[in-house]
Design an enzyme around this catalytic site. Sequence first.
Site, PDB file in Angstrom:
ATOM      1  N   LYS A 175      -2.850   4.933  -2.639  1.00 26.80           N
ATOM      2  CA  LYS A 175      -3.838   5.695  -1.889  1.00 26.80           C
ATOM      3  C   LYS A 175      -4.215   6.898  -2.750  1.00 26.80           C
ATOM      4  O   LYS A 175      -3.319   7.551  -3.314  1.00 26.80           O
ATOM      5  CB  LYS A 175      -3.234   6.150  -0.557  1.00 26.80           C
ATOM      6  CG  LYS A 175      -2.991   5.009   0.422  1.00 26.80           C
ATOM      7  CD  LYS A 175      -4.303   4.433   0.930  1.00 26.80           C
ATOM      8  CE  LYS A 175      -4.104   3.574   2.160  1.00 26.80           C
ATOM      9  NZ  LYS A 175      -5.386   3.059   2.669  1.00 26.80           N
ATOM     10  N   LYS A 204      -0.817  -0.896  -4.547  1.00 25.76           N
ATOM     11  CA  LYS A 204      -2.070  -0.181  -4.220  1.00 25.76           C
ATOM     12  C   LYS A 204      -1.709   1.272  -3.948  1.00 25.76           C
ATOM     13  O   LYS A 204      -0.876   1.562  -3.081  1.00 25.76           O
ATOM     14  CB  LYS A 204      -2.715  -0.837  -2.996  1.00 25.76           C
ATOM     15  CG  LYS A 204      -3.719   0.010  -2.260  1.00 25.76           C
ATOM     16  CD  LYS A 204      -4.479  -0.818  -1.226  1.00 25.76           C
ATOM     17  CE  LYS A 204      -4.690  -0.070   0.074  1.00 25.76           C
ATOM     18  NZ  LYS A 204      -5.399  -0.891   1.083  1.00 25.76           N
ATOM     19  N   LYS A 212     -10.125  -7.661   6.880  1.00 25.31           N
ATOM     20  CA  LYS A 212      -9.183  -7.311   7.952  1.00 25.31           C
ATOM     21  C   LYS A 212      -9.761  -7.905   9.225  1.00 25.31           C
ATOM     22  O   LYS A 212     -10.828  -7.465   9.687  1.00 25.31           O
ATOM     23  CB  LYS A 212      -9.091  -5.790   8.126  1.00 25.31           C
ATOM     24  CG  LYS A 212      -8.323  -5.073   7.044  1.00 25.31           C
ATOM     25  CD  LYS A 212      -8.235  -3.584   7.346  1.00 25.31           C
ATOM     26  CE  LYS A 212      -7.578  -2.850   6.196  1.00 25.31           C
ATOM     27  NZ  LYS A 212      -7.749  -1.389   6.313  1.00 25.31           N
ATOM     28  N   GLY A 270      -4.331  -4.697   5.565  1.00 24.58           N
ATOM     29  CA  GLY A 270      -3.285  -4.478   6.561  1.00 24.58           C
ATOM     30  C   GLY A 270      -3.585  -3.245   7.381  1.00 24.58           C
ATOM     31  O   GLY A 270      -4.345  -2.372   6.953  1.00 24.58           O
ATOM     32  N   ASP A 322      -7.056   2.963  -3.354  1.00 25.87           N
ATOM     33  CA  ASP A 322      -7.830   2.973  -2.103  1.00 25.87           C
ATOM     34  C   ASP A 322      -8.096   4.419  -1.701  1.00 25.87           C
ATOM     35  O   ASP A 322      -7.156   5.186  -1.477  1.00 25.87           O
ATOM     36  CB  ASP A 322      -7.033   2.257  -1.000  1.00 25.87           C
ATOM     37  CG  ASP A 322      -7.827   2.120   0.300  1.00 25.87           C
ATOM     38  OD1 ASP A 322      -8.989   2.554   0.353  1.00 25.87           O
ATOM     39  OD2 ASP A 322      -7.252   1.556   1.267  1.00 25.87           O
ATOM     40  N   SER A 364       0.861  -1.177   0.000  1.00 24.78           N
ATOM     41  CA  SER A 364       0.000   0.000   0.000  1.00 24.78           C
ATOM     42  C   SER A 364       0.901   1.233   0.000  1.00 24.78           C
ATOM     43  O   SER A 364       1.726   1.397   0.902  1.00 24.78           O
ATOM     44  CB  SER A 364      -0.881  -0.032   1.256  1.00 24.78           C
ATOM     45  OG  SER A 364      -1.665   1.129   1.343  1.00 24.78           O
ATOM     46  N   GLU A 401     -10.971   0.666  -3.971  1.00 22.81           N
ATOM     47  CA  GLU A 401     -11.316   0.317  -2.586  1.00 22.81           C
ATOM     48  C   GLU A 401     -11.977   1.497  -1.876  1.00 22.81           C
ATOM     49  O   GLU A 401     -11.463   2.619  -1.895  1.00 22.81           O
ATOM     50  CB  GLU A 401     -10.018  -0.097  -1.870  1.00 22.81           C
ATOM     51  CG  GLU A 401     -10.185  -0.590  -0.446  1.00 22.81           C
ATOM     52  CD  GLU A 401      -8.840  -1.024   0.156  1.00 22.81           C
ATOM     53  OE1 GLU A 401      -7.851  -1.189  -0.602  1.00 22.81           O
ATOM     54  OE2 GLU A 401      -8.768  -1.178   1.388  1.00 22.81           O
ATOM     55  N   ASP A 414     -13.873  -1.978   2.196  1.00 19.28           N
ATOM     56  CA  ASP A 414     -12.974  -2.201   3.335  1.00 19.28           C
ATOM     57  C   ASP A 414     -13.746  -1.765   4.594  1.00 19.28           C
ATOM     58  O   ASP A 414     -14.396  -2.589   5.253  1.00 19.28           O
ATOM     59  CB  ASP A 414     -11.684  -1.393   3.116  1.00 19.28           C
ATOM     60  CG  ASP A 414     -10.742  -1.361   4.314  1.00 19.28           C
ATOM     61  OD1 ASP A 414     -11.095  -1.898   5.377  1.00 19.28           O
ATOM     62  OD2 ASP A 414      -9.635  -0.778   4.216  1.00 19.28           O
TER      63      ASP A 414
HETATM   64  O1  OSB Z   1      -7.474   1.405   4.188  1.00 22.43           O
HETATM   65  O2  OSB Z   1      -6.366  -0.357   3.877  1.00 22.43           O
HETATM   66  C1  OSB Z   1      -6.522   0.705   4.470  1.00 22.43           C
HETATM   67  C2  OSB Z   1      -3.521   1.315   6.703  1.00 22.43           C
HETATM   68  C3  OSB Z   1      -4.119   1.874   7.810  1.00 22.43           C
HETATM   69  C4  OSB Z   1      -5.470   2.069   7.815  1.00 22.43           C
HETATM   70  C5  OSB Z   1      -6.221   1.716   6.704  1.00 22.43           C
HETATM   71  C6  OSB Z   1      -5.635   1.149   5.591  1.00 22.43           C
HETATM   72  C7  OSB Z   1      -4.258   0.973   5.573  1.00 22.43           C
HETATM   73  C8  OSB Z   1      -3.597   0.424   4.392  1.00 22.43           C
HETATM   74  C9  OSB Z   1      -2.752  -0.796   4.512  1.00 22.43           C
HETATM   75  O3  OSB Z   1      -3.744   0.873   3.290  1.00 22.43           O
HETATM   76  C10 OSB Z   1      -1.450  -0.612   5.199  1.00 22.43           C
HETATM   77  C11 OSB Z   1      -0.709  -1.907   5.379  1.00 22.43           C
HETATM   78  O4  OSB Z   1      -0.109  -2.386   4.426  1.00 22.43           O
HETATM   79  O5  OSB Z   1      -0.685  -2.435   6.501  1.00 22.43           O
HETATM   80 MG    MG Z   2      -8.544   0.362   2.722  1.00 26.67          MG
END
Ligand code: OSB
Ligand code: MG
Length: 368
Positions: A164, A162, A263, A291, A189, A136, A214, A239
């Site tokens: 953000k 991925k 998750k 994650g 995401d 991510s 996402e 999510d």
């Molecule tokens: O939205 O998936 C999410 C991290 C913290 C809170 C929300 C998210 C995330 C991530 C994944 O995008 C981070 C990771 O790889 O642990």
């Molecule tokens: Mg997410």
Amino acid sequence: MKISDLELRTINLPLVRPFRTSFGTQNAREVAILKLTTGDGIVGWSECVAMSEPLYSPEYVAASLDLMRRFLIPALKVAGEFTVQDVARILSPYLGSPMAKATLETALLDAQLKTESTSLATFLGANKSEIPCGVSVGIAPTIPQLIDEVSGYISDGYKRIKLKIEPGWDLEPVAEVRRNWPEIPLQVDANQAYARSDGELLAQLDQFDLLLIEQPLDEHDILGHALLAKQVQTPICLDESITSLRSAEDALALKATTVINIKPGRVGGYLEAVKIHDLCLSEGIPVWCGGMLETGIGRAANVALAALPGFTLPGDTSASSRFYHRDITEPFVMHDGYLSVPQGIGIGVTPDLDFLESITSHKEIIDF
Ligand code: OSB
Ligand code: MG
């Protein structure tokens, strides 16, 4: 199982680089770690995935700790003797806070599986000994800096990227990453940053051949996601909206999602996570393991979950080095884009106690 005592602590780990999402920027991970000791002296470990502030979910570290202390742990004391399969029911009168509940259930699961000499992967139903990893990637200060960061992850071997996104950081960064890596499995995401009226904008992402978008909209906007799914070709993946088996059933029935990010902390634990996996497997819905910047404790358990047959997409199950210079367990090291599924009994890892002490800001022991 009978619990003898619980040790709750808060630790602070600096991140290798700031992690920026549509809801904020993080420079360090504050995380609650639970150590559970049974009457037979067996120790179970878990971590709480809640973040410091209620920005991703309503739950946050201090709230999870308060709920555990004030309500959840007393409820377990009253219950006396029970198995891990009973925990969700015992805690169910107390609403919300799936992350705190998952923390208690997981530590008990670790301890119980140790007494049964079984690994978590075997117990959950894993059919793989290694899993492909995604990463991510936070919102970067500039596009060249993003390309640099992604380039590093691709040389590390990550199998899926991925990005953000948020309004103002979407089409352009995605186009640039796609231009540089035409073949890499890519997804985005938004962490709820868009509105129902952004359908046309989000439909422009279709040209980049993304695996999924996402959580574009508010976590409670199931109808909005269903409407959006008719406007965009790219699959929608929920999510934040998926907080239980029931919410997964609803979102699927309403066609608000065609892929699910599982998750365990968000849904109240690994047992509920497996139920969602089983539902999706039977309905032909792909799932992947999300994650929460886990330390090695949470990562070990996530990697075991991601080894189940329905996890057909790479998850946010990165190497320890993605977030941390030094993990609290033996580091998870990727080989050719894969992490090995822990084979030891329970979650298969334990923290380095001296290191753990050195980064602990708070610790309390609760006797049973
Ligand atoms: O939205 O998936 C999410 C991290 C913290 C809170 C929300 C998210 C995330 C991530 C994944 O995008 C981070 C990771 O790889 O642990
Ligand atoms: Mg997410």
